[in-house]
Design a protein around this motif. Structure first.
Motif, PDB file in Angstrom:
ATOM      1  N   THR A 133      19.553  46.288  59.546  1.00 31.30           N
ATOM      2  CA  THR A 133      19.072  46.470  58.512  1.00 31.30           C
ATOM      3  C   THR A 133      20.420  47.260  57.613  1.00 31.30           C
ATOM      4  N   MET A 134      21.363  47.643  58.091  1.00 35.86           N
ATOM      5  CA  MET A 134      22.449  47.958  58.203  1.00 35.86           C
ATOM      6  C   MET A 134      23.364  46.981  57.735  1.00 35.86           C
ATOM      7  N   LEU A 135      23.201  46.190  58.467  1.00 34.33           N
ATOM      8  CA  LEU A 135      24.364  44.541  58.105  1.00 34.33           C
ATOM      9  C   LEU A 135      23.615  44.116  57.126  1.00 34.33           C
ATOM     10  N   GLU A 136      21.952  43.907  56.738  1.00 33.09           N
ATOM     11  CA  GLU A 136      21.695  43.111  55.519  1.00 33.09           C
ATOM     12  C   GLU A 136      22.803  44.003  54.338  1.00 33.09           C
ATOM     13  N   GLY A 137      23.218  45.173  54.600  1.00 37.99           N
ATOM     14  CA  GLY A 137      23.203  46.319  53.224  1.00 37.99           C
ATOM     15  C   GLY A 137      24.587  45.595  53.108  1.00 37.99           C
ATOM     16  N   LEU A 138      25.101  45.395  53.359  1.00 37.89           N
ATOM     17  CA  LEU A 138      26.445  44.517  53.126  1.00 37.89           C
ATOM     18  C   LEU A 138      27.073  43.700  52.439  1.00 37.89           C
ATOM     19  N   ALA A 139      26.082  43.311  52.087  1.00 40.31           N
ATOM     20  CA  ALA A 139      25.596  42.137  51.232  1.00 40.31           C
ATOM     21  C   ALA A 139      24.846  42.922  49.598  1.00 40.31           C
ATOM     22  N   ASP A 140      24.795  44.107  49.903  1.00 39.93           N
ATOM     23  CA  ASP A 140      24.128  44.811  48.647  1.00 39.93           C
ATOM     24  C   ASP A 140      25.415  44.464  47.585  1.00 39.93           C
ATOM     25  N   PRO A 141      24.970  43.996  46.405  1.00 41.88           N
ATOM     26  CA  PRO A 141      25.344  44.403  44.748  1.00 41.88           C
ATOM     27  C   PRO A 141      26.218  44.759  44.332  1.00 41.88           C
ATOM     28  N   ASP A 142      25.893  46.254  45.056  1.00 40.11           N
ATOM     29  CA  ASP A 142      26.334  47.565  44.712  1.00 40.11           C
ATOM     30  C   ASP A 142      27.557  48.280  45.721  1.00 40.11           C
ATOM     31  N   ARG A 143      28.763  48.354  45.215  1.00 43.60           N
ATOM     32  CA  ARG A 143      29.526  48.369  46.051  1.00 43.60           C
ATOM     33  C   ARG A 143      29.124  49.617  46.756  1.00 43.60           C
ATOM     34  N   ASN A 144      28.928  50.647  46.423  1.00 41.75           N
ATOM     35  CA  ASN A 144      29.172  51.776  47.073  1.00 41.75           C
ATOM     36  C   ASN A 144      27.898  51.822  47.494  1.00 41.75           C
ATOM     37  N   CYS A 145      26.721  51.064  47.908  1.00 35.03           N
ATOM     38  CA  CYS A 145      26.005  50.475  48.911  1.00 35.03           C
ATOM     39  C   CYS A 145      26.472  50.061  49.833  1.00 35.03           C
ATOM     40  N   SER A 146      27.068  49.106  49.541  1.00 33.64           N
ATOM     41  CA  SER A 146      27.488  48.184  51.025  1.00 33.64           C
ATOM     42  C   SER A 146      28.505  49.169  51.707  1.00 33.64           C
ATOM     43  N   ARG A 147      29.770  49.977  51.105  1.00 29.69           N
ATOM     44  CA  ARG A 147      30.630  50.592  51.768  1.00 29.69           C
ATOM     45  C   ARG A 147      29.631  51.777  52.370  1.00 29.69           C
ATOM     46  N   ALA A 148      28.434  52.306  52.099  1.00 28.32           N
ATOM     47  CA  ALA A 148      27.754  53.284  53.242  1.00 28.32           C
ATOM     48  C   ALA A 148      27.407  52.905  54.079  1.00 28.32           C
ATOM     49  N   ALA A 149      26.880  51.090  53.568  1.00 26.71           N
ATOM     50  CA  ALA A 149      26.308  50.497  55.119  1.00 26.71           C
ATOM     51  C   ALA A 149      27.742  50.289  56.140  1.00 26.71           C
ATOM     52  N   THR A 150      28.440  49.809  55.474  1.00 20.91           N
ATOM     53  CA  THR A 150      29.344  49.714  56.583  1.00 20.91           C
ATOM     54  C   THR A 150      29.621  51.089  57.296  1.00 20.91           C
ATOM     55  N   VAL A 151      29.764  52.282  56.518  1.00 26.97           N
ATOM     56  CA  VAL A 151      30.005  53.352  57.774  1.00 26.97           C
ATOM     57  C   VAL A 151      28.615  53.596  58.664  1.00 26.97           C
ATOM     58  N   MET A 152      28.492  53.206  57.859  1.00 27.39           N
ATOM     59  CA  MET A 152      27.276  53.591  59.599  1.00 27.39           C
ATOM     60  C   MET A 152      27.086  53.008  60.357  1.00 27.39           C
ATOM     61  N   ILE A 153      27.355  51.569  59.956  1.00 30.38           N
ATOM     62  CA  ILE A 153      27.807  50.077  61.128  1.00 30.38           C
ATOM     63  C   ILE A 153      28.697  50.529  62.325  1.00 30.38           C
ATOM     64  N   ASN A 154      29.572  51.317  61.459  1.00 30.01           N
ATOM     65  CA  ASN A 154      30.991  51.574  62.370  1.00 30.01           C
ATOM     66  C   ASN A 154      30.230  52.513  63.117  1.00 30.01           C
ATOM     67  N   SER A 155      29.941  54.117  62.647  1.00 30.00           N
ATOM     68  CA  SER A 155      29.125  54.692  63.860  1.00 30.00           C
ATOM     69  C   SER A 155      28.500  54.380  64.295  1.00 30.00           C
ATOM     70  N   LEU A 156      27.446  53.893  64.034  1.00 27.90           N
ATOM     71  CA  LEU A 156      26.377  53.866  64.935  1.00 27.90           C
ATOM     72  C   LEU A 156      27.034  52.647  66.570  1.00 27.90           C
ATOM     73  N   LEU A 157      28.356  51.279  66.017  1.00 27.07           N
ATOM     74  CA  LEU A 157      28.782  51.044  67.055  1.00 27.07           C
ATOM     75  C   LEU A 157      29.711  51.502  67.903  1.00 27.07           C
ATOM     76  N   LYS A 158      30.091  52.948  67.248  1.00 27.93           N
ATOM     77  CA  LYS A 158      31.201  53.011  67.683  1.00 27.93           C
ATOM     78  C   LYS A 158      30.397  53.928  68.729  1.00 27.93           C
ATOM     79  N   GLU A 159      29.528  55.333  68.982  1.00 25.15           N
ATOM     80  CA  GLU A 159      28.765  55.664  69.197  1.00 25.15           C
ATOM     81  C   GLU A 159      27.431  55.369  70.433  1.00 25.15           C
ATOM     82  N   ARG A 160      27.171  53.898  69.911  1.00 22.08           N
ATOM     83  CA  ARG A 160      26.141  53.749  70.931  1.00 22.08           C
ATOM     84  C   ARG A 160      26.301  51.957  70.896  1.00 22.08           C
TER      85      ARG A 160
END
Length: 623
Positions: free
Chosen positions: A39-66
Motif C-alpha cells: 500500500t505504501m508503495l502505491e503511495g509513492l505515486a501520490d500527486p501530493d509530494r508530502n504524501c509521497s514523502r511520507a510513504a517513502t519514510v514508511m517504506i524505508n522504516s518497514l524494510l529496515k526493521e522487518r
C-alpha cells in the motif's frame, strides 16, 4: 508525537512521520507487513509530494526493521516498485524507489540480483535505475559485482542453432542470463560511486569482460528478444537496440573508466580498437591494441590479469583461446612482462599453443614469440634454439591451407634472427631456405614479401661451413628474385632489392655485388632492361656453367600470372644467350627453348610478345 502532527511546518511533520513509521515497523503483526508495504508503495505515486514523502519514510522504516522476513516476497516487491516508476516520472519518487531497492538488496542481495536479472531485455530506464541503486555503497556494490561475474562465468555464452536449410552453417545465439548480467554490469559501472568496488575487482572484471567480448563476436540475439525489442518501441521513442558483442564492449570500456584506466580506454578508442573488437575478421587486432594500451598505461595491473587469463589458453571455446593468445602475444612486445617476471611463463604458454587445433591460435602464438625481439631481445638470445624450433615448426605446419601460420613464422623469424646466436641458426639454415623458396611466387603479396625478406636475412649466417651449400640456395632463388623486381606489388619489389643486396657478398663476384649495392636502393627507380643486361653479363662471365639451370628456371615463369614477369623472363633468357660464350651453348636444349618462346609469342599482352621477339632475335648467334 501528537503535537508534531498538528504543527503546520513541513519539516516537523516529516519528523513525526519518521517516528510513527519506526513504531509501526516494530509493532506491526507479521501477517499485515506485506499488505502495508504494498500500500505504501502505491503511495509513492501520490500527486501530493508530502504524501509521497511520507510513504517513502514508511517504506524505508518497514524494510529496515522487518525486511529480513520478506525474502520470498522480494520479486513481488520489485515488480511493484518497477511498475510505480513506469507510472511516475518525478525525481523524488525515483530516488525513493532506488533507496527501497538498496535497503532490500542489503538484506537479500542474491534474490534481488536474481530478480533483476530476469527483467526483460533490452533494459528499460526503470530497471536501469534499480540496478544503479546498488552501486553507491562500496561493500554492496562489490558483492553485487561478484554475483554478476559468477552469472556470466557459470553459464554458456551462446548456443548453436542448426538451420534447417541444407548446407547452411549453424547460428550462434546468445544465452539470456550472461547477456542480462553484462547489461547489469554496465548500469552499475556507469555510476561514478562504483569506482572503489570496480578497482577492488579490477582483474576479475577485466578478464571476464574481455572473454565475454570474445565469445559474443558474431553472436545473435535470441529471436524472442528481437521481437520484444520491436514491441518496446513507443511513439516518438528512439529504438532501444541490443547487440551482445557491443554490450560487452561498452561494459568493458565502462569498467576501465571506473577502474581508473580511462587513458587505456581513450588510447584504444583513438586507434579504432573498440570497433575492431566487434569484428569477426579483425577481433584479434582489437585485442592487440587493448593489450598494448594496458602495457603502456596500466602495467602494474597486468600481473593478476595474466594469471587469471592463463587458464583460458585451454578453454573449450576457440574464440577465448584466440583472444587470450592475442593478448599475451602483444604483451610480449613490451618490456613490462619482463619487469613483472611474467616472460618465462608466457613464452612457455605461447610455445605450447603451437599444438592448438585452431589455426589462428597457432599463428598468434608465433607472433608472440616473435614479439620477444621487440620486448625482451636479451631473452631471445638466451632461448634462441627453442624459438627457432618453434618458427621452423610453424613453417612446416601441415594443417595450414591458407599459409597464415607459415606467414607469421617467416615474419617472426626475421624479427628474432638479429638476436640469435649464429651456431643456433646454422643448424637449421638450409632447411629454412629450402622451405621458404616456394613462397617467392605465391599469389599472396604478404607471403612473397615475408619469404623474400627472410631469405635476405638468412644470408647473414651463410659464412663458414654453410657457405658452399647456401650459395646453391642463392642460385636456386636468384631467377625468382631478379624477376620479381618486376612484381606488381611495390612491397615485394623492395623485398627483392633487400634480398639481392644481402646475397651479393655471398656470390663470390665483386662486380655483381657492387651492382646490387649501387642500383638496388629501395626507394630508387631501376632501369630494369639495362640492369638485367649487366647482371647477365656478370653471371655468364663468372658462372657460365649455370646457363641451362638459369634458363630452365626462367621457362617456368613463362606461365606466370603477372604480365610484367612473363615479359621479364624471356628478356632474362635473351640477355643470358647474348653474353654466354659459344663453348657453353651446348648446355642449351634449343628445341625446348624455341618451343616455349613460340607459345609465349601468342601471349595476349603486347609487351610480352615484344620481349619474346627480341629474344628470338638474340638466339640467332647460337643457332
Amino acid at each position: 508525537m501528537k503535537p508534531g502532527l498538528r504543527d503546520p511546518d513541513v519539516n516537523t511533520l516529516f519528523q513525526a512521520c519518521c517516528s510513527i513509521a519506526k513504531v509501526i515497523a516494530k509493532r506491526l503483526p507479521p501477517d499485515q507487513l506485506l499488505s502495508l508495504l504494498l500500500t505504501m508503495l502505491e503511495g509513492l505515486a501520490d500527486p501530493d509530494r508530502n504524501c509521497s514523502r511520507a510513504a517513502t519514510v514508511m517504506i524505508n522504516s518497514l524494510l529496515k526493521e522487518r525486511g529480513a522476513v520478506l525474502l520470498e516476497k522480494v520479486p513481488e516487491i520489485l515488480a511493484v516498485v518497477h511498475a510505480k516508476l513506469q507510472e511516475v516520472d518525478q525525481e523524488h519518487v525515483w530516488k525513493a524507489a532506488q533507496q527501497a531497492v538498496y535497503i532490500l538488496a542489503s538484506q537479500h542481495r542474491v534474490v534481488v540480483v536474481s530478480s533483476l536479472l530476469n527483467s526483460p531485455l533490452p533494459l528499460d530506464s526503470c530497471t536501469c535505475a534499480l540496478w544503479r541503486a546498488l552501486a553507491p555503497d562500496p561493500t554492496l556494490a562489490s558483492q553485487v559485482l561478484e554475483l554478476l561475474l559468477e552469472k556470466i562465468n557459470r553459464d554458456v555464452p551462446y548456443k548453436e542453432n542448426k538451420s534447417f536449410l541444407r548446407g547452411s552453417t549453424s547460428e550462434r545465439v546468445a544465452t539470456f542470463l550472461p547477456l542480462s548480467a553484462t547489461c547489469a554490469l554496465h548500469e552499475l559501472m556507469s555510476v561514478p560511486e562504483s569506482g572503489p568496488a570496480v578497482v577492488g575487482l579490477y582483474a576479475e572484471l577485466f578478464v571476464t569482460l574481455l572473454l565475454r567480448v570474445s565469445c559474443t563476436v558474431g553472436v545473435q540475439l535470441p529471436k524472442g528478444l528481437l521481437s520484444k525489442e520491436r514491441k518496446t518501441l513507443g511513439r516518438g521513442q528512439p529504438p532501444r537496440t541490443l547487440d551482445p558483442c557491443s554490450s560487452a564492449v561498452e561494459t568493458l570500456k565502462a569498467m576501465l573508466i571506473q577502474g581508473g584506466s580511462g587513458t587505456v580506454a581513450k588510447a584504444v578508442a583513438d586507434a579504432g580498437g573498440w570497433e575492431l573488437l566487434r569484428s569477426m575478421e579483425r577481433h584479434h587486432e582489437g585485442v592487440a591494441l587493448l593489450a598494448g594500451a594496458m602495457a603502456k598505461y596500466a602495467g602494474p595491473r597486468l600481473s593478476p590479469i595474466v594469471k587469471s587469463l592463463a587458464p583460458m589458453l585451454n578453454s573449450i571455446y576457440d574464440s577465448q583461446r584466440v583472444t587470450t593468445t592475442a593478448f599475451f602475444a602483444e604483451l610480449l612486445k613490451s618490456n613490462v612482462v619482463n619487469d613483472l617476471v611474467l616472460l618465462e611463463s608466457m613464452m612457455d604458454s605461447m610455445t605450447a599453443r603451437q599444438r592448438d587445433s585452431c589455426t589462428a591460435v597457432r599463428m598468434l602464438a608465433l607472433r608472440g614469440l616473435g614479439n620477444m625481439a621487440l620486448g625482451s631481445p636479451g631473452k631471445v638470445r638466451q632461448h634462441g634454439t627453442q624459438l627457432l624450433a618453434s618458427m621452423v615448426n610453424g613453417m612446416d605446419d601441415k594443417d595450414d591451407p591458407h599459409n597464415v601460420v607459415a606467414l607469421e613464422a617467416m615474419s617472426s623469424l626475421s624479427r628474432i634472427l638479429a638476436f640469435t646466436e649464429e651456431r643456433d641458426v646454422r643448424s637449421m639454415l638450409l632447411h629454412i631456405a629450402i622451405r621458404i623458396r616456394p613462397f617467392f611466387d605465391n599469389e599472396k603479396q604478404e607471403l612473397r614479401k615475408s619469404s623474400i625478406v627472410l631469405f635476405g636475412n638468412l644470408t647473414k649466417f651463410s659464412a663458414g661451413s654453410c657457405e658452399e651449400a647456401f650459395f646453391e640456395q642463392i642460385l636456386n632463388g636468384l631467377v625468382a628474385l631478379l624477376l620479381h623486381l618486376q612484381d606488381p606489388k611495390p612491397e615485394v619489389v623492395k623485398a627483392c632489392k633487400f634480398a639481392l643486396r644481402m646475397c651479393g657478398p655471398s656470390m663470390g663476384c665483386p662486380a655483381l655485388c657492387d651492382m646490387f649495392q649501387n642500383h638496388l636502393h629501395e626507394d630508387r627507380s631501376l632501369h630494369y632492361g639495362e640492369f638485367m643486361n649487366d647482371v647477365c653479363k656478370h653471371l655468364m662471365q663468372n658462372y657460365p656453367d649455370t646457363l641451362s639451370r638459369l634458363i630452365a628456371t626462367n621457362l617456368f615463369y613463362f606461365k606466370s600470372n603477372w604480365a610484367d614477369i612473363r615479359a621479364a623472363a624471356p628478356m632474362f633468357v635473351g640477355f643470358l644467350v647474348l653474353h654466354v660464350d659459344r663453348e657453353h651453348c651446348q648446355q642449351l636444349d634449343l628445341d625446348e627453348l624455341l618451343a616455349a618462346l613460340t607459345i609465349l609469342l601468342k601471349d595476349p599482352v603486347t609487351a610480352v610478345r615484344v620481349k619474346v621477339a627480341e629474344t628470338l632475335g638474340r638466339l640467332v648467334r647460337i643457332a
